[in-house]
Scaffold this motif. Sequence first.
Motif, PDB file in Angstrom:
ATOM      1  N   ALA A   1       0.826  -1.208   0.000  1.00 14.88           N
ATOM      2  CA  ALA A   1       0.000   0.000   0.000  1.00 14.88           C
ATOM      3  C   ALA A   1       0.863   1.261   0.000  1.00 14.88           C
ATOM      4  CB  ALA A   1      -0.921  -0.016   1.217  1.00 14.88           C
ATOM      5  N   LEU A   2       2.013   1.185   0.679  1.00  5.74           N
ATOM      6  CA  LEU A   2       2.884   2.340   0.799  1.00  5.74           C
ATOM      7  C   LEU A   2       3.785   2.541  -0.414  1.00  5.74           C
ATOM      8  CD1 LEU A   2       3.835   4.647   2.686  1.00  5.74           C
ATOM      9  CD2 LEU A   2       5.469   3.018   3.679  1.00  5.74           C
ATOM     10  N   PHE A   3       4.318   1.428  -0.950  1.00  7.87           N
ATOM     11  CA  PHE A   3       5.340   1.532  -1.989  1.00  7.87           C
ATOM     12  C   PHE A   3       4.883   1.058  -3.370  1.00  7.87           C
ATOM     13  CE2 PHE A   3       7.840   1.093   1.978  1.00  7.87           C
ATOM     14  CZ  PHE A   3       8.543   2.277   1.913  1.00  7.87           C
ATOM     15  N   GLY A   4       3.661   0.529  -3.474  1.00  6.81           N
ATOM     16  CA  GLY A   4       3.158   0.124  -4.780  1.00  6.81           C
ATOM     17  C   GLY A   4       2.884  -1.361  -4.884  1.00  6.81           C
ATOM     18  N   GLN A   5       2.016  -1.735  -5.849  1.00  2.00           N
ATOM     19  CA  GLN A   5       1.520  -3.100  -5.938  1.00  2.00           C
ATOM     20  C   GLN A   5       2.584  -4.114  -6.359  1.00  2.00           C
ATOM     21  OE1 GLN A   5      -1.571  -3.263  -8.881  1.00  2.00           O
ATOM     22  NE2 GLN A   5      -0.284  -2.506 -10.541  1.00  2.00           N
ATOM     23  N   ASN A   6       3.701  -3.660  -6.904  1.00  2.43           N
ATOM     24  CA  ASN A   6       4.769  -4.576  -7.306  1.00  2.43           C
ATOM     25  C   ASN A   6       5.840  -4.748  -6.234  1.00  2.43           C
ATOM     26  OD1 ASN A   6       3.735  -5.204  -9.876  1.00  2.43           O
ATOM     27  ND2 ASN A   6       4.607  -3.341 -10.744  1.00  2.43           N
ATOM     28  N   TYR A   7       5.553  -4.288  -5.030  1.00  2.00           N
ATOM     29  CA  TYR A   7       6.566  -4.310  -3.979  1.00  2.00           C
ATOM     30  C   TYR A   7       7.058  -5.730  -3.698  1.00  2.00           C
ATOM     31  CZ  TYR A   7       8.987  -3.272   0.382  1.00  2.00           C
ATOM     32  OH  TYR A   7       9.940  -3.158   1.373  1.00  2.00           O
ATOM     33  N   ILE A   8       6.128  -6.669  -3.492  1.00  2.00           N
ATOM     34  CA  ILE A   8       6.519  -8.052  -3.187  1.00  2.00           C
ATOM     35  C   ILE A   8       7.216  -8.674  -4.397  1.00  2.00           C
ATOM     36  CG2 ILE A   8       5.684 -10.360  -2.588  1.00  2.00           C
ATOM     37  CD1 ILE A   8       3.426  -9.015  -1.030  1.00  2.00           C
ATOM     38  N   LYS A   9       6.679  -8.443  -5.576  1.00  2.00           N
ATOM     39  CA  LYS A   9       7.279  -8.990  -6.794  1.00  2.00           C
ATOM     40  C   LYS A   9       8.722  -8.537  -6.959  1.00  2.00           C
ATOM     41  CE  LYS A   9       6.701  -9.019 -11.831  1.00  2.00           C
ATOM     42  NZ  LYS A   9       5.856  -8.547 -12.955  1.00  2.00           N
ATOM     43  N   ASN A  10       9.022  -7.332  -6.557  1.00  3.51           N
ATOM     44  CA  ASN A  10      10.359  -6.774  -6.755  1.00  3.51           C
ATOM     45  C   ASN A  10      11.328  -7.090  -5.618  1.00  3.51           C
ATOM     46  OD1 ASN A  10       9.605  -5.620  -9.195  1.00  3.51           O
ATOM     47  ND2 ASN A  10       8.972  -3.692  -8.249  1.00  3.51           N
ATOM     48  N   LEU A  11      10.848  -7.702  -4.539  1.00  4.75           N
ATOM     49  CA  LEU A  11      11.739  -7.979  -3.408  1.00  4.75           C
ATOM     50  C   LEU A  11      12.958  -8.828  -3.780  1.00  4.75           C
ATOM     51  CD1 LEU A  11       9.277  -8.512  -0.414  1.00  4.75           C
ATOM     52  CD2 LEU A  11      10.918  -6.652  -0.722  1.00  4.75           C
ATOM     53  N   PRO A  12      12.817  -9.872  -4.619  1.00  2.00           N
ATOM     54  CA  PRO A  12      14.004 -10.664  -4.956  1.00  2.00           C
ATOM     55  C   PRO A  12      15.089  -9.887  -5.690  1.00  2.00           C
ATOM     56  CG  PRO A  12      12.008 -11.909  -5.432  1.00  2.00           C
ATOM     57  CD  PRO A  12      11.585 -10.498  -5.133  1.00  2.00           C
ATOM     58  N   GLN A  13      14.754  -8.736  -6.265  1.00  2.24           N
ATOM     59  CA  GLN A  13      15.759  -7.905  -6.920  1.00  2.24           C
ATOM     60  C   GLN A  13      16.580  -7.111  -5.902  1.00  2.24           C
ATOM     61  OE1 GLN A  13      13.920  -5.471  -9.973  1.00  2.24           O
ATOM     62  NE2 GLN A  13      12.445  -7.081 -10.449  1.00  2.24           N
ATOM     63  N   ARG A  14      16.042  -7.007  -4.677  1.00  2.68           N
ATOM     64  CA  ARG A  14      16.711  -6.221  -3.643  1.00  2.68           C
ATOM     65  C   ARG A  14      17.303  -7.080  -2.533  1.00  2.68           C
ATOM     66  NH1 ARG A  14      12.429  -2.206  -1.321  1.00  2.68           N
ATOM     67  NH2 ARG A  14      14.334  -1.421  -0.316  1.00  2.68           N
ATOM     68  N   TYR A  15      16.807  -8.284  -2.407  1.00  2.00           N
ATOM     69  CA  TYR A  15      17.115  -9.122  -1.243  1.00  2.00           C
ATOM     70  C   TYR A  15      17.344 -10.535  -1.733  1.00  2.00           C
ATOM     71  CZ  TYR A  15      16.207 -10.941   3.556  1.00  2.00           C
ATOM     72  OH  TYR A  15      16.291 -11.532   4.791  1.00  2.00           O
ATOM     73  N   TRP A  16      18.526 -11.075  -1.486  1.00  2.64           N
ATOM     74  CA  TRP A  16      18.809 -12.424  -1.973  1.00  2.64           C
ATOM     75  C   TRP A  16      17.852 -13.408  -1.315  1.00  2.64           C
ATOM     76  CZ3 TRP A  16      20.026 -17.136   0.040  1.00  2.64           C
ATOM     77  CH2 TRP A  16      20.439 -18.097  -0.887  1.00  2.64           C
ATOM     78  N   ILE A  17      17.037 -14.037  -2.124  1.00  2.51           N
ATOM     79  CA  ILE A  17      16.071 -15.021  -1.637  1.00  2.51           C
ATOM     80  C   ILE A  17      16.225 -16.273  -2.486  1.00  2.51           C
ATOM     81  CG2 ILE A  17      13.637 -15.584  -1.260  1.00  2.51           C
ATOM     82  CD1 ILE A  17      13.075 -12.566  -1.163  1.00  2.51           C
ATOM     83  N   HIS A  18      16.562 -17.384  -1.857  1.00  2.00           N
ATOM     84  CA  HIS A  18      16.617 -18.632  -2.603  1.00  2.00           C
ATOM     85  C   HIS A  18      15.197 -19.165  -2.757  1.00  2.00           C
ATOM     86  CE1 HIS A  18      18.249 -22.268  -4.275  1.00  2.00           C
ATOM     87  NE2 HIS A  18      17.476 -22.976  -3.458  1.00  2.00           N
TER      88      HIS A  18
END
Length: 344
Positions: free
Chosen positions: A191-208
């Motif tokens: 809600a704060l940063f936009g609807q693609n926030y979760i989708k874009n998390l792997p680009q910012r945070y290494w997630i296997h």
Amino acid sequence: MMSDVMNRFKKDALLTEFKIRKLISGGLITNYFCSSRCRHCLYNCSPDWKKEYITPQVAEENLLIIRRLGCSAVHIGGGEPLLRPEKLTTVLEVASAAGVALDYVETNSSWFKDTDSAVAVLSRLYEKGLQTLLVSISPFHNEFIPFAKIKGVIDAARIAGIGIFPWISDFMRDLSELDPSGTHALNEYEALFGQNYIKNLPQRYWIHMGGRALKTLRPHLAKNSAEQILLDNAGNCAAELTDTGHFHLDLFGNYIPGLCSGLSINKEDLSRPLTAEKYPVLSTLFAKGIRGIFEMARDAFDYTPANSVYINKCDLCTEIRTLFVQHDFGGPAELNPKAFYEQI
């Protein structure tokens, strides 16, 4: 039927020798119980696991094997290791006696109450060899842990003389936008940063893409059918299974090959050839990859994929292995701990 399928795959499984020869970099999992149920957790940790912590004997056995196979330092993670600080202190003592150095201890900071008590805990650990604390900082953790606790642990560590490894500091800006005294669901970040926030998390945070991250990110990232996954991954999984650049040994004496959570090798079998008789599922993955266990599941259980699309082969593999555990299929040493498959 199941035994016929198993015997056939055992005969065909190994094309070359499957052996863990040398360990490069890894750590100990002291416990799987955790104060959080983070939606990206590779090991499916949660408060629902039994409150079991690594014993001094198992810690020593694990560490001596790690040293014998060439690795001279480890990190310690969980679960949340600092839910039992007195037991963690013992593990650090055991590591020192075994001649294995400590890279860092991971924490989610949920245990923080106040600065004085945190400094006391960390000072004791510092005396036992703790030099660096990896502090988890992410929206996933913030669903369960207020940012104020994280900042409190960082301050306490500095007072105790312990270095901070912030994982990752980039998210401090995001967490600072919301009330630090409370917890915040991922949809608040959307809600704060936009609807693609979760989708874009792997680009910012290494997630296997394993463990609970599969369920969380499949709606955002999945795009290939099982058939396409099989076509795109015709080779074996030998490289992943023998990668020792980030291995773990847990409190039950399970060696987790690479980042393949939910797969296991008995610690006593490290440096020995792994047989298809004892490790039929692992051996099939080693020799034939995802197609091998897909065919194994199809032949034994008339398996058809449960989802229309998957993120990658690890996503499909986890679904198949969950089916195997539900049917008590596979070798007793290779799909552990069983609670991993219950906590997704």
